[in-house]
Write a protein that holds these residues in place. Structure first.
Motif, mmCIF file in Angstrom:
data_model
loop_
_atom_site.group_PDB
_atom_site.id
_atom_site.type_symbol
_atom_site.label_atom_id
_atom_site.label_comp_id
_atom_site.label_asym_id
_atom_site.label_seq_id
_atom_site.Cartn_x
_atom_site.Cartn_y
_atom_site.Cartn_z
ATOM 1 N N SER A 12 0.834 -1.194 0.000
ATOM 2 C CA SER A 12 0.000 0.000 0.000
ATOM 3 C C SER A 12 0.868 1.243 0.000
ATOM 4 O O SER A 12 2.022 1.210 0.431
ATOM 5 C CB SER A 12 -0.876 -0.010 1.253
ATOM 6 O OG SER A 12 -1.669 1.149 1.323
ATOM 7 N N THR A 13 0.308 2.332 -0.466
ATOM 8 C CA THR A 13 0.990 3.620 -0.367
ATOM 9 C C THR A 13 0.662 4.281 0.963
ATOM 10 O O THR A 13 1.240 5.295 1.312
ATOM 11 C CB THR A 13 0.573 4.550 -1.522
ATOM 12 O OG1 THR A 13 -0.847 4.665 -1.533
ATOM 13 C CG2 THR A 13 1.066 4.009 -2.853
ATOM 14 N N SER A 14 -0.236 3.691 1.725
ATOM 15 C CA SER A 14 -0.623 4.201 3.032
ATOM 16 C C SER A 14 -0.092 3.280 4.122
ATOM 17 O O SER A 14 -0.242 2.056 4.047
ATOM 18 C CB SER A 14 -2.149 4.258 3.138
ATOM 19 O OG SER A 14 -2.558 4.426 4.468
ATOM 20 N N SER A 15 0.535 3.833 5.146
ATOM 21 C CA SER A 15 1.070 3.015 6.235
ATOM 22 C C SER A 15 -0.043 2.366 7.052
ATOM 23 O O SER A 15 0.184 1.402 7.760
ATOM 24 C CB SER A 15 1.947 3.862 7.153
ATOM 25 O OG SER A 15 1.182 4.895 7.750
ATOM 26 N N LYS A 16 -1.272 2.857 6.922
ATOM 27 C CA LYS A 16 -2.414 2.294 7.651
ATOM 28 C C LYS A 16 -3.159 1.235 6.821
ATOM 29 O O LYS A 16 -4.149 0.678 7.273
ATOM 30 C CB LYS A 16 -3.374 3.407 8.056
ATOM 31 C CG LYS A 16 -2.713 4.484 8.889
ATOM 32 C CD LYS A 16 -3.501 4.776 10.112
ATOM 33 C CE LYS A 16 -2.914 5.926 10.869
ATOM 34 N NZ LYS A 16 -2.008 5.556 11.901
ATOM 35 N N PHE A 17 -2.683 0.985 5.591
ATOM 36 C CA PHE A 17 -3.266 -0.007 4.686
ATOM 37 C C PHE A 17 -4.764 0.226 4.483
ATOM 38 O O PHE A 17 -5.574 -0.681 4.612
ATOM 39 C CB PHE A 17 -3.008 -1.430 5.185
ATOM 40 C CG PHE A 17 -1.595 -1.870 4.954
ATOM 41 C CD1 PHE A 17 -1.250 -2.554 3.809
ATOM 42 C CD2 PHE A 17 -0.610 -1.585 5.878
ATOM 43 C CE1 PHE A 17 0.049 -2.949 3.585
ATOM 44 C CE2 PHE A 17 0.692 -1.975 5.667
ATOM 45 C CZ PHE A 17 1.029 -2.655 4.514
ATOM 46 N N THR A 18 -5.122 1.467 4.166
ATOM 47 C CA THR A 18 -6.517 1.750 3.874
ATOM 48 C C THR A 18 -6.925 0.990 2.614
ATOM 49 O O THR A 18 -6.116 0.807 1.699
ATOM 50 C CB THR A 18 -6.752 3.263 3.679
ATOM 51 O OG1 THR A 18 -5.886 3.743 2.668
ATOM 52 C CG2 THR A 18 -6.510 4.021 4.969
ATOM 53 N N LYS A 19 -8.130 0.545 2.559
ATOM 54 C CA LYS A 19 -8.605 -0.319 1.474
ATOM 55 C C LYS A 19 -8.410 0.288 0.090
ATOM 56 O O LYS A 19 -8.087 -0.404 -0.865
ATOM 57 C CB LYS A 19 -10.066 -0.658 1.707
ATOM 58 C CG LYS A 19 -10.565 -1.775 0.848
ATOM 59 C CD LYS A 19 -11.897 -2.289 1.347
ATOM 60 C CE LYS A 19 -12.275 -3.538 0.633
ATOM 61 N NZ LYS A 19 -12.013 -4.747 1.352
ATOM 62 N N LYS A 20 -8.562 1.587 -0.025
ATOM 63 C CA LYS A 20 -8.473 2.263 -1.312
ATOM 64 C C LYS A 20 -7.077 2.156 -1.936
ATOM 65 O O LYS A 20 -6.924 2.157 -3.146
ATOM 66 C CB LYS A 20 -8.836 3.733 -1.104
ATOM 67 C CG LYS A 20 -9.185 4.474 -2.335
ATOM 68 C CD LYS A 20 -9.660 5.872 -1.951
ATOM 69 C CE LYS A 20 -10.400 6.510 -3.084
ATOM 70 N NZ LYS A 20 -10.841 7.850 -2.761
ATOM 71 N N THR A 21 -6.044 2.066 -1.115
ATOM 72 C CA THR A 21 -4.674 2.077 -1.628
ATOM 73 C C THR A 21 -3.948 0.745 -1.440
ATOM 74 O O THR A 21 -2.743 0.674 -1.573
ATOM 75 C CB THR A 21 -3.850 3.167 -0.923
ATOM 76 O OG1 THR A 21 -3.825 2.896 0.475
ATOM 77 C CG2 THR A 21 -4.423 4.536 -1.182
ATOM 78 N N THR A 22 -4.667 -0.319 -1.109
ATOM 79 C CA THR A 22 -4.043 -1.600 -0.798
ATOM 80 C C THR A 22 -4.367 -2.650 -1.850
ATOM 81 O O THR A 22 -5.495 -2.752 -2.304
ATOM 82 C CB THR A 22 -4.513 -2.095 0.586
ATOM 83 O OG1 THR A 22 -4.185 -1.114 1.558
ATOM 84 C CG2 THR A 22 -3.848 -3.402 0.956
ATOM 85 N N LYS A 23 -3.368 -3.431 -2.224
ATOM 86 C CA LYS A 23 -3.550 -4.566 -3.135
ATOM 87 C C LYS A 23 -2.941 -5.796 -2.479
ATOM 88 O O LYS A 23 -1.945 -5.707 -1.774
ATOM 89 C CB LYS A 23 -2.868 -4.311 -4.467
ATOM 90 C CG LYS A 23 -3.452 -3.140 -5.227
ATOM 91 C CD LYS A 23 -3.033 -3.175 -6.675
ATOM 92 C CE LYS A 23 -3.426 -1.956 -7.434
ATOM 93 N NZ LYS A 23 -4.808 -1.733 -7.640
#
Length: 71
Positions: A12-23
């Motif tokens: 993810s590009t987010s350290s919180k692994f938000t659904k929008k930015t996670t694969k």
């Protein structure tokens, strides 16, 4: 977990692994190349194992998150 079936790699590009930015990708070997990452961008990566039992995936907990900058 003995006799694992494979690995799940989440990045993810987010350290919180938000659904929008996670694969999440599945891997059966001990290495996996993830293509189409943006050069110069920072990604956060975590891994877990899974085992298929009677058609159901049983997963371990996620590993520690690693911060990686794409060259």
């Amino acid at each position: 977990m003995s006799g694992i079936t494979g690995y799940q790699i989440s990045y993810s590009t987010s350290s919180k692994f938000t659904k929008k930015t996670t694969k999440t990708v599945n891997a059966t070997g001990t290495s996996k190349t993830i293509k189409k990452l943006t050069k110069g961008k920072t990604y956060y990566v975590r891994v877990r194992t899974y085992k298929s039992v009677a058609g159901v995936k049983i997963c371990s907990g996620w590993s520690e998150v690693k911060k990686i900058k794409v060259k």
